[in-house]
Scaffold this motif. Structure first.
Motif, PDB file in Angstrom:
ATOM      1  N   GLU A 124       0.832  -1.209   0.000  1.00  0.00           N
ATOM      2  CA  GLU A 124       0.000   0.000   0.000  1.00  0.00           C
ATOM      3  C   GLU A 124       0.864   1.256   0.000  1.00  0.00           C
ATOM      4  O   GLU A 124       0.603   2.216  -0.727  1.00  0.00           O
ATOM      5  N   ALA A 125       1.926   1.233   0.786  1.00  0.00           N
ATOM      6  CA  ALA A 125       2.820   2.393   0.856  1.00  0.00           C
ATOM      7  C   ALA A 125       3.495   2.634  -0.500  1.00  0.00           C
ATOM      8  O   ALA A 125       3.590   3.772  -0.988  1.00  0.00           O
ATOM      9  N   ARG A 126       3.950   1.521  -1.155  1.00  0.00           N
ATOM     10  CA  ARG A 126       4.596   1.642  -2.463  1.00  0.00           C
ATOM     11  C   ARG A 126       3.609   2.168  -3.511  1.00  0.00           C
ATOM     12  O   ARG A 126       3.948   3.034  -4.329  1.00  0.00           O
ATOM     13  N   LEU A 127       2.401   1.632  -3.468  1.00  0.00           N
ATOM     14  CA  LEU A 127       1.378   2.043  -4.421  1.00  0.00           C
ATOM     15  C   LEU A 127       1.054   3.527  -4.275  1.00  0.00           C
ATOM     16  O   LEU A 127       0.965   4.256  -5.252  1.00  0.00           O
ATOM     17  N   PHE A 128       0.868   3.987  -3.069  1.00  0.00           N
ATOM     18  CA  PHE A 128       0.563   5.403  -2.823  1.00  0.00           C
ATOM     19  C   PHE A 128       1.722   6.293  -3.268  1.00  0.00           C
ATOM     20  O   PHE A 128       1.521   7.385  -3.786  1.00  0.00           O
ATOM     21  N   GLU A 129       2.960   5.800  -3.066  1.00  0.00           N
ATOM     22  CA  GLU A 129       4.137   6.581  -3.463  1.00  0.00           C
ATOM     23  C   GLU A 129       4.209   6.725  -4.980  1.00  0.00           C
ATOM     24  O   GLU A 129       4.500   7.812  -5.508  1.00  0.00           O
ATOM     25  N   LEU A 130       3.963   5.601  -5.698  1.00  0.00           N
ATOM     26  CA  LEU A 130       3.972   5.661  -7.158  1.00  0.00           C
ATOM     27  C   LEU A 130       2.912   6.613  -7.686  1.00  0.00           C
ATOM     28  O   LEU A 130       3.169   7.437  -8.567  1.00  0.00           O
ATOM     29  N   ARG A 131       1.705   6.488  -7.141  1.00  0.00           N
ATOM     30  CA  ARG A 131       0.624   7.346  -7.628  1.00  0.00           C
ATOM     31  C   ARG A 131       0.855   8.806  -7.270  1.00  0.00           C
ATOM     32  O   ARG A 131       0.539   9.708  -8.056  1.00  0.00           O
ATOM     33  N   GLY A 132       1.414   9.059  -6.105  1.00  0.00           N
ATOM     34  CA  GLY A 132       1.725  10.435  -5.720  1.00  0.00           C
ATOM     35  C   GLY A 132       2.778  11.050  -6.626  1.00  0.00           C
ATOM     36  O   GLY A 132       2.668  12.215  -7.035  1.00  0.00           O
ATOM     37  N   MET A 133       3.811  10.257  -7.000  1.00  0.00           N
ATOM     38  CA  MET A 133       4.855  10.764  -7.904  1.00  0.00           C
ATOM     39  C   MET A 133       4.289  11.028  -9.294  1.00  0.00           C
ATOM     40  O   MET A 133       4.654  12.005  -9.965  1.00  0.00           O
ATOM     41  N   ALA A 134       3.371  10.163  -9.737  1.00  0.00           N
ATOM     42  CA  ALA A 134       2.750  10.360 -11.052  1.00  0.00           C
ATOM     43  C   ALA A 134       1.931  11.647 -11.072  1.00  0.00           C
ATOM     44  O   ALA A 134       1.970  12.400 -12.055  1.00  0.00           O
TER      45      ALA A 134
END
Length: 555
Positions: A302-312
């Motif tokens: 979940e943390a990785r997913l949120f980080e990817l989407r936030g960077m996008a």
């Protein structure tokens, strides 16, 4: 016959011309008439059709409008020009230009019955007619065409220069773009370094966001059913579970099944239930294995997913595009770091391209200078017979400022003359005498010979102020020129008139109240009489007729 030429001219109510319809062929057409007969009106009318000023003073007194219609067999370049201006004229059709001028002001123009502007008529005129006279500012007079004329005369082809110029412009464009990019990148260095650093640390992979989202959904589903599976275990397994009770019941039934047939049936049913319960237990164990999840792994995904989407969102791209963005920003940073080396290579390419252009353009200039010398000599050979022996002609080839260089080279070309010994050279337009200018144009035309240009040429009183041998020389050169193009010549010289293929007489008539100017073609006898009149004046003598015969025989 010339491939394209003026074939007909129709004039209605222009000054003293009430109605006039003329047809023309190829070769040399001469127009003669007494002074004041209205020869200039004819040329004014043609000039009107070719985009000249629509002055209401041209309208015949008492008439509402003047109309001039000129018909041409036109070259292909004209039809391309018309198409570019939205006019539909099929190639090969006669080109019909009509101009109307109203007595109360205003004018209209049509090309093959389609409305056109006077500006378009003037542009067409450059392809159709050259008018050489006192007030001409087109054709050979205009220095804008002198370079092309010299190139055609000298068979100078600027193809290599044009190619070198295109290469130079491309190299300069690449250098300018690289400098602009580096300048922009330099302003953004801090941001680039930060962005590349955080993207590199994140190390996004294409497809990673979808894989993480799928795994997260699976673990979230497992989390929801985990407690229900535990409850099922309590019901099925253990000493008090349903499966244990079924097995105990089966063992008891086995001991008493022989006592009655229905007990055997009950035992069979219980055995089937045990078997099905075993299958259910195995399926539950398989489901438990597949739905097993690590709570810590779920949190990490979940943390990785949120980080990817936030960077996008930060970079306004899709998560799957983060990897490509990382590569792009890294490349920009590398180009910035290696920018001076890249700029140096591009500068070297520009220098090489410039040297190639300089070499090609300088060679072109040398060929033009050589051709200019030959043209000067050719024109000089024509001047003395035309009573211009005191004049000098030169083709000035001068280098343009750098911002004027192009694929056509570095040169500005202009035809110049000096009319008197010791006088400085000046442009052709500085000649004071119209007749002198016309003879210069004739000399230049004869020297150029193969340059082409407009198919119809008009010389207005080219023989003004000369006679005898000079007039004969003018007639000879006009005749030679007319083998390649259509010539219309307004003349006062019998030597020139005798050279004509056709002879048109312009005459003024009076009926007591109205004065009219008319034009009519002459037959052989009428032509002999007109040339005799030009030789002798008002009273035509037998001697003048004999001289006219000799001129016509020579022609």
């Amino acid at each position: 016959m010339a491939p394209s030429m003026l074939t007909a001219l129709s004039i209605r109510d222009v000054v003293l011309i009430e109605a006039l319809d003329l047809e023309f062929g190829g070769g040399l057409d001469v127009l003669t008439g007494e002074t004041g007969a209205g020869k200039s009106i004819l040329l004014d009318a043609l000039g009107l059709a070719l985009g000249g000023r629509g002055d209401s003073g041209l309208v015949r007194h008492g008439r509402p409008q003047a109309v001039v219609t000129a018909t041409f067999d036109a070259p292909a370049t004209v039809f391309s020009l018309l198409e570019d201006n939205g006019l539909e004229v099929e190639p090969g059709e006669p080109l019909i230009i009509r101009r109307l001028v109203k007595a109360d002001g205003g004018s209209r123009a049509f090309v093959n019955d389609q409305p056109a502007s006077a500006g378009l008529l003037r542009e067409l005129a450059g392809h159709l007619v050259e008018i050489h006279g006192q007030h001409d500012d087109r054709g050979l007079i205009n220095p804008r065409g002198h370079r092309a004329l010299l190139d055609i005369f000298g068979r100078v082809e600027p193809r290599d220069t044009a190619a070198a110029w295109a290469t130079l412009r491309e190299a300069e464009g690449a250098l300018a773009a690289a400098r602009a990019e580096i300048e922009t990148a330099a302003r953004d260095r801090e941001w680039l370094e930060h962005a590349v650093g955080e993207l590199t640390a994140l190390a996004p992979e294409p497809g990673e966001e979808e894989a993480l989202a799928d795994r997260r959904r699976s673990m979230q589903r497992a989390e929801k059913v985990a407690s229900e599976l535990s409850a099922i275990d309590d019901h099925l397994e253990g000493s008090d579970g349903a499966l244990s009770n079924l097995r105990q019941a089966a063992r008891v039934l086995e001991r008493i099944a022989d006592a009655h047939p229905t007990l055997a049936e009950a035992l069979a049913a219980v055995d089937r239930a045990v078997t099905e319960a075993d299958l259910a237990e195995e399926s539950l164990r398989e489901a438990r294995r597949e739905l097993a999840y690590d709570e810590r792994a779920l949190e990490e995904d979940e943390a990785r997913l949120f980080e990817l989407r936030g960077m996008a969102r930060k970079h306004r791209v899709q998560p799957d595009d983060l990897s490509a963005l990382t590569a792009d920003l890294s490349a920009r940073l590398e180009r910035l770091d290696a920018g001076e080396g890249g700029i140096a290579r591009l500068e070297a390419a520009v220098a090489s391209a410039r040297a190639a252009y300089d070499k090609a353009a300088d060679a072109l200039s040398a060929r033009r200078s050589e051709a200019a010398g030959r043209l000067d000599a050719a024109v000089a050979g024509e001047l003395a017979p035309l009573k211009l022996d005191a004049a000098r002609f030169r083709t000035a080839v001068q280098q343009l400022p750098r911002d004027g260089w192009s694929g056509s080279g570095k040169d500005r070309v202009e035809f110049e003359i000096a009319t008197n010994p010791g006088a400085p050279f000046a442009p052709l337009t500085k000649i004071a005498s119209g007749g002198e200018l016309s003879r210069f144009i004739l000399a230049l035309k004869v020297a150029l010979a193969e340059e082409g240009g407009a198919a119809t040429m008009i010389f207005d009183e080219i023989d003004r102020g000369v006679g005898g041998a000079v007039a004969s020389a003018i007639g000879d050169r006009l005749s030679r020129l007319a083998t390649r193009t259509q010539l219309l010549v307004v003349t006062h010289s019998p030597q020139v008139a005798a050279r004509g293929r056709t002879h048109l007489l312009i005459a003024k008539s009076h009926d007591g109240t109205v004065t009219r100017t008319g034009v009519r073609p002459l037959d052989e006898e009428e032509r002999r009489e007109e040339i005799a009149r030009m030789l002798s004046g008002a009273t035509v003598t037998d001697e003048a007729r004999a001289q006219a015969d000799r001129l016509l025989e020579v022609a």
